[in-house]
Design a protein around this motif. Structure first.
Motif, PDB file in Angstrom:
ATOM      1  N   LYS A  64       0.827  -1.205   0.000  1.00 18.17           N
ATOM      2  CA  LYS A  64       0.000   0.000   0.000  1.00 18.17           C
ATOM      3  C   LYS A  64       0.865   1.260   0.000  1.00 18.17           C
ATOM      4  CE  LYS A  64      -4.040  -2.121   2.138  1.00 18.17           C
ATOM      5  NZ  LYS A  64      -4.824  -2.189   0.926  1.00 18.17           N
ATOM      6  N   LEU A  65       1.991   1.222   0.695  1.00 17.03           N
ATOM      7  CA  LEU A  65       2.889   2.382   0.734  1.00 17.03           C
ATOM      8  C   LEU A  65       3.463   2.689  -0.646  1.00 17.03           C
ATOM      9  CD1 LEU A  65       4.827   1.846   4.066  1.00 17.03           C
ATOM     10  CD2 LEU A  65       3.550   3.901   3.438  1.00 17.03           C
ATOM     11  N   ILE A  66       3.890   1.658  -1.375  1.00 19.66           N
ATOM     12  CA  ILE A  66       4.486   1.931  -2.682  1.00 19.66           C
ATOM     13  C   ILE A  66       3.443   2.384  -3.694  1.00 19.66           C
ATOM     14  CG2 ILE A  66       6.461   0.416  -2.319  1.00 19.66           C
ATOM     15  CD1 ILE A  66       5.122  -1.611  -4.210  1.00 19.66           C
ATOM     16  N   ASP A  67       2.175   2.220  -3.346  1.00 17.94           N
ATOM     17  CA  ASP A  67       1.092   2.666  -4.218  1.00 17.94           C
ATOM     18  C   ASP A  67       0.623   4.082  -3.849  1.00 17.94           C
ATOM     19  OD1 ASP A  67      -0.518   2.061  -6.438  1.00 17.94           O
ATOM     20  OD2 ASP A  67      -2.225   1.646  -5.117  1.00 17.94           O
ATOM     21  N   GLN A  68       1.292   4.717  -2.918  1.00 15.11           N
ATOM     22  CA  GLN A  68       0.913   6.060  -2.459  1.00 15.11           C
ATOM     23  C   GLN A  68       1.478   7.113  -3.405  1.00 15.11           C
ATOM     24  OE1 GLN A  68      -1.105   6.765   0.383  1.00 15.11           O
ATOM     25  NE2 GLN A  68      -1.426   4.588   0.104  1.00 15.11           N
ATOM     26  N   ARG A  69       0.920   7.218  -4.569  1.00 14.73           N
ATOM     27  CA  ARG A  69       1.430   8.151  -5.573  1.00 14.73           C
ATOM     28  C   ARG A  69       1.076   9.609  -5.248  1.00 14.73           C
ATOM     29  NH1 ARG A  69       3.276   4.202  -8.105  1.00 14.73           N
ATOM     30  NH2 ARG A  69       2.204   2.630  -9.292  1.00 14.73           N
ATOM     31  N   ARG A  70       0.006   9.823  -4.518  1.00 13.18           N
ATOM     32  CA  ARG A  70      -0.430  11.191  -4.222  1.00 13.18           C
ATOM     33  C   ARG A  70       0.293  11.782  -3.019  1.00 13.18           C
ATOM     34  NH1 ARG A  70      -5.047   8.153  -4.521  1.00 13.18           N
ATOM     35  NH2 ARG A  70      -5.213   8.365  -2.298  1.00 13.18           N
ATOM     36  N   VAL A  71       1.008  10.959  -2.270  1.00 11.70           N
ATOM     37  CA  VAL A  71       1.663  11.439  -1.054  1.00 11.70           C
ATOM     38  C   VAL A  71       3.102  11.820  -1.368  1.00 11.70           C
ATOM     39  CG1 VAL A  71       2.396  10.814   1.280  1.00 11.70           C
ATOM     40  CG2 VAL A  71       0.215   9.982   0.407  1.00 11.70           C
ATOM     41  N   GLN A  72       3.476  13.026  -0.993  1.00 13.18           N
ATOM     42  CA  GLN A  72       4.864  13.458  -1.079  1.00 13.18           C
ATOM     43  C   GLN A  72       5.412  13.428   0.339  1.00 13.18           C
ATOM     44  OE1 GLN A  72       6.817  14.370  -3.804  1.00 13.18           O
ATOM     45  NE2 GLN A  72       5.154  13.450  -4.958  1.00 13.18           N
ATOM     46  N   PHE A  73       6.170  12.404   0.660  1.00 13.14           N
ATOM     47  CA  PHE A  73       6.704  12.264   2.008  1.00 13.14           C
ATOM     48  C   PHE A  73       7.721  13.370   2.270  1.00 13.14           C
ATOM     49  CE2 PHE A  73       5.478   7.874   0.863  1.00 13.14           C
ATOM     50  CZ  PHE A  73       4.526   7.672   1.844  1.00 13.14           C
ATOM     51  N   LYS A  74       7.524  14.058   3.403  1.00 12.36           N
ATOM     52  CA  LYS A  74       8.414  15.164   3.763  1.00 12.36           C
ATOM     53  C   LYS A  74       9.680  14.660   4.456  1.00 12.36           C
ATOM     54  CE  LYS A  74       4.836  17.080   5.736  1.00 12.36           C
ATOM     55  NZ  LYS A  74       4.006  17.913   6.574  1.00 12.36           N
ATOM     56  N   ASP A  75       9.510  13.624   5.281  1.00 10.45           N
ATOM     57  CA  ASP A  75      10.636  13.083   6.037  1.00 10.45           C
ATOM     58  C   ASP A  75      10.249  11.719   6.573  1.00 10.45           C
ATOM     59  OD1 ASP A  75       8.950  13.594   8.270  1.00 10.45           O
ATOM     60  OD2 ASP A  75       9.935  15.504   8.680  1.00 10.45           O
TER      61      ASP A  75
END
Length: 194
Positions: A64-75
């Motif tokens: 599910k994490l690798i499918d998080q295309r809309r999320v831009q992880f800040k840190d």
């Protein structure tokens, strides 16, 4: 000459967010143990004979994490807060399907401690907690996120403040209010046989 310094989690998350797939390959070995620890932490709160194991939970969260295309992880803290949210959703989905297959007789229990202001080691239905947390999140989204990050994600007050970009005093105040509200709602649901 030493070998090149490995990249840190935040750098790799930013590279991954920029579309560099190799960054994900470098990232996963760095975060896998922490994801497994997070999953193990959550499963320890579940009933003892849980059929979902931490490795399976981490793998499902990873997919599910690798499918998080809309999320831009800040840190890294932001990454682990999203991971905690996904693990919570996986466990709740699992609990709801298990309860449905057992027609309500197979409630998934979660062991609580004082961190959520409920009696020590009292077993609470995970679905009841999730419903209460969803209600809280509708009333006060920030308090809902704080509970999710602190309780399900295991983040400290300071880390929660950084992820949400608010002060530690705000986190502390909202955490205390949210725990009191959840205590009341969960207790009410349990006393009414929800």
């Amino acid at each position: 000459m030493g070998s090149p310094q490995p990249k840190d989690v935040t750098t790799l998350l930013l590279e991954w967010g920029d579309g560099k797939r190799q960054a994900l390959n470098e990232l996963m070995p760095l975060v896998y143990d922490q994801l497994r620890e997070l999953a193990t932490h959550q499963l320890r709160r579940e009933r003892p004979n849980h059929t979902l194991h931490s490795t399976a939970l981490v793998h499902e969260a990873y997919l599910k994490l690798i499918d998080q295309r809309r999320v831009q992880f800040k840190d890294r803290e932001h990454f682990f807060s999203v991971a905690a949210q996904l693990i919570r959703r996986i466990l709740v989905t699992y609990a709801r399907s298990r309860n449905a297959s057992k027609r309500g007789g197979g409630a998934t229990l979660l062991a609580f401690d004082e961190s959520i202001a409920l009696p020590k080691r009292r077993d609470i239905d995970l679905v009841v907690l999730d419903d209460a947390l969803e209600s809280l999140s509708q009333l006060d989204p920030q308090q809902g996120r704080i509970v999710e990050l602190r309780f399900f994600g295991g983040l400290s007050i300071e880390s929660t403040a950084r992820v949400l970009e608010i002060s530690t005093s705000t986190v502390t105040r909202d955490w205390n209010l949210a725990r009191a509200w959840l205590h009341r709602e969960v207790t009410r649901s349990l006393s009414h046989g929800a």
